[in-house]
Enzyme design. Structure first.
Site, PDB file in Angstrom:
ATOM      1  N   ARG A 150      -7.744  21.763  -6.897  1.00  0.00           N
ATOM      2  CA  ARG A 150      -6.923  22.303  -7.998  1.00  0.00           C
ATOM      3  C   ARG A 150      -5.654  22.949  -7.449  1.00  0.00           C
ATOM      4  NH1 ARG A 150      -7.765  27.199 -10.167  1.00  0.00           N
ATOM      5  NH2 ARG A 150     -10.007  27.148  -9.819  1.00  0.00           N
ATOM      6  N   TYR A 165       9.701  14.901 -28.381  1.00  0.00           N
ATOM      7  CA  TYR A 165       8.345  14.348 -28.413  1.00  0.00           C
ATOM      8  C   TYR A 165       7.435  15.262 -29.248  1.00  0.00           C
ATOM      9  CZ  TYR A 165       3.824  12.749 -26.719  1.00  0.00           C
ATOM     10  OH  TYR A 165       2.539  12.277 -26.647  1.00  0.00           O
ATOM     11  N   ASP A 206      12.944  16.412 -20.235  1.00  0.00           N
ATOM     12  CA  ASP A 206      11.857  15.426 -20.207  1.00  0.00           C
ATOM     13  C   ASP A 206      12.498  14.067 -19.947  1.00  0.00           C
ATOM     14  OD1 ASP A 206       9.886  13.544 -20.824  1.00  0.00           O
ATOM     15  OD2 ASP A 206       8.960  14.845 -22.337  1.00  0.00           O
ATOM     16  N   LYS A 252       3.560   6.951 -18.515  1.00  0.00           N
ATOM     17  CA  LYS A 252       4.456   5.949 -19.079  1.00  0.00           C
ATOM     18  C   LYS A 252       5.032   5.066 -17.962  1.00  0.00           C
ATOM     19  CE  LYS A 252       3.366   8.155 -22.816  1.00  0.00           C
ATOM     20  NZ  LYS A 252       4.145   9.284 -23.316  1.00  0.00           N
TER      21      LYS A 252
HETATM   22  C1  LIG Z   1       3.931  10.553 -23.792  1.00  0.00           C
HETATM   23  C2  LIG Z   1       4.967  11.571 -23.662  1.00  0.00           C
HETATM   24  C3  LIG Z   1       4.644  12.904 -23.351  1.00  0.00           C
HETATM   25  C4  LIG Z   1       3.222  13.373 -23.197  1.00  0.00           C
HETATM   26  O1  LIG Z   1       2.615  12.807 -22.083  1.00  0.00           O
HETATM   27  P1  LIG Z   1       1.024  12.621 -21.919  1.00  0.00           P
HETATM   28  O2  LIG Z   1       0.911  12.004 -20.588  1.00  0.00           O
HETATM   29  O3  LIG Z   1       0.592  11.739 -23.063  1.00  0.00           O
HETATM   30  O4  LIG Z   1       0.416  13.967 -22.033  1.00  0.00           O
HETATM   31  C5  LIG Z   1       5.678  13.809 -23.204  1.00  0.00           C
HETATM   32  N1  LIG Z   1       6.966  13.443 -23.369  1.00  0.00           N
HETATM   33  C6  LIG Z   1       7.314  12.180 -23.687  1.00  0.00           C
HETATM   34  C7  LIG Z   1       8.751  11.838 -23.862  1.00  0.00           C
HETATM   35  C8  LIG Z   1       6.335  11.188 -23.844  1.00  0.00           C
HETATM   36  O5  LIG Z   1       6.686   9.937 -24.168  1.00  0.00           O
END
Ligand SMILES: *Cc1c(COP(=O)(O)O)cnc(C)c1O
Length: 397
Positions: free
Chosen positions: A55, A108, A181, A206
């Site tokens: 962790r 998001y 992000d 992603k």
């Molecule tokens: C999918 C996504 C998230 C969240 O990510 P997870 O891996 O599903 O927790 C945050 N920001 C954006 C832009 C996303 O497409």
């Protein structure tokens, strides 16, 4: 070195045996043994000593962290169990009751939910801006409590690209930290730290991992001091990356530049074909893709991105019914909520993720009733277009 070279030569710690594996070893161990109590105590002092407990740090996870820091041009990174783990972890580590956050309106859904929760339950004020005009931030940031600016490189599903250089310059001048992000652009299309951001977050679920087989997240820091300050909070939160998840993500990264090239090429070509259909046939009423000359963010997109990305959306003339019918009629593209994988996915927000919203609320979120979101994969583009055309004929019949 160029980014495509750095993506292939991921960080790999020296191997003690004199020759070493080409792939990063998967160290699937929760804890690490020591010969002396003093050494164990030393190792517990910070994030970068010897490994103690996974962790707090793990060799496979550290390889991912170093690789992501390298790709984004950051001083260091922390890997998380998911993108939401990274976003929640960084927000909880940086904010206190009474702080003000300035956030882009189109964010998001999960990020929007955490910010609303922090506002309601922890007394953190959240001020919304469009992201298109630095003057708007200037007005909102002039407040001693303003702590953080929250943006996305490419917002979803509208494809909005905020004026990153303009906004980040205002934040810096006002002494406000910034978090971007970068999940939808990936470091191939944009590196927000180079434009002045303090923290970049990713859903590595992603494009970075890219194969729809793992959940993960990361925060990359421009300044290592900030990473060391955030790290103890994330150890408390416990949303750490699992070594196998980190390994799978590392497995995807060498092909990231190749995949992004294909995602962008396919998406730009489908967006153009849909826009032409909108003009000629009128059954598609709008196409949202930041690389199209008709998109309101086209100038920002050309300024901060090296390609339009893999996500596009379009509106169908038949409204809610047509949108739902379309996502059920495609065969090659799959109806699924995620994005950024090698396969093409579609969703119809009005009947799924945003089904609670009425017409006015949908419009405020920039989502028409007949809007279809498409995460364009790396299949042959002609096959994708046949699938789309056939589904359009059937959905609009
Ligand atoms: C999918 C996504 C998230 C969240 O990510 P997870 O891996 O599903 O927790 C945050 N920001 C954006 C832009 C996303 O497409």
């Amino acid at each position: 070195m160029e980014l495509n070279t750095r993506a292939v030569h991921v960080f790999n710690e020296p191997f003690p045996a004199g020759s070493w594996p080409l792939s990063v070893p998967l160290v699937q161990s929760s804890a690490f043994a020591f010969d002396s109590a003093a050494e164990l105590a030393d190792a517990m002092a910070g994030p970068d000593g010897r490994y103690v407990y996974s962790r707090r740090g793990n060799p496979t996870v550290r390889a991912l962290e170093q690789t992501l820091a390298g790709l984004e041009g950051g001083a260091g990174a922390i890997a998380f169990a998911s993108g939401m783990g990274a976003i929640s972890g960084v927000l909880l580590a940086l904010l206190r009751p009474g702080d003000r956050v300035v956030a882009q309106r189109c964010l998001y859904g999960g990020t929007h939910a955490v910010l609303s929760d922090l506002a309601e339950r922890y007394g953190i004020e959240v001020v919304r801006i469009s992201g298109d005009d630095p003057a708007e931030l200037e007005a909102a940031a002039v407040h001693p409590a303003t702590r953080l600016l929250v943006l996305e490189t490419i917002a979803n599903p509208t494809g909005q690209v905020p004026d990153l250089p303009g906004l980040l310059a205002v934040a810096r001048a006002a002494g406000v930290m910034s978090l971007v992000d970068n999940s939808l652009a990936s470091p191939v299309l944009c590196r927000p730290l180079e434009l002045g951001a303090d923290v970049v977050v990713h859903s590595t679920t992603k494009y970075l991992s890219g194969h729809s087989d793992v959940l993960g997240g990361a925060a990359v820091f421009a300044d290592d001091e900030l990473r060391r300050r955030v790290w103890p909070r994330t150890v408390e939160l416990g949303a750490c990356a699992d070594p196998f998840a980190a390994w799978l993500t590392l497995r995807g990264i060498p092909t990231l530049p190749l995949r992004m090239r294909e995602h962008c090429a396919n998406a730009v070509s489908l967006a153009a074909a849909l826009a032409e259909r909108a003009e000629v046939r009128g059954d598609v009423t709008a196409v949202h893709y930041p690389w199209l000359a008709s998109h309101p963010s086209r100038e920002n997109a050309r300024k901060v991105l090296s390609g339009g990305g893999g996500l596009l959306s379009f509106e169908l003339a038949g409204g809610r019914e047509a949108g739902r019918a379309f996502v059920e009629r495609v065969r090659l593209a799959k109806l699924a909520l995620s994005l950024g994988g090698v396969e093409t996915l579609v969703t119809h927000p009005a009947s799924t993720s945003h089904r609670e919203l009425d017409g006015a609320a949908l419009e405020a979120a920039g989502i028409g009733p007949g809007l279809v979101r498409m995460s364009v994969g790396i299949e042959d583009v002609a096959d994708l277009w046949s699938d789309i055309e056939r589904a359009l004929e059937q959905a609009l019949a």
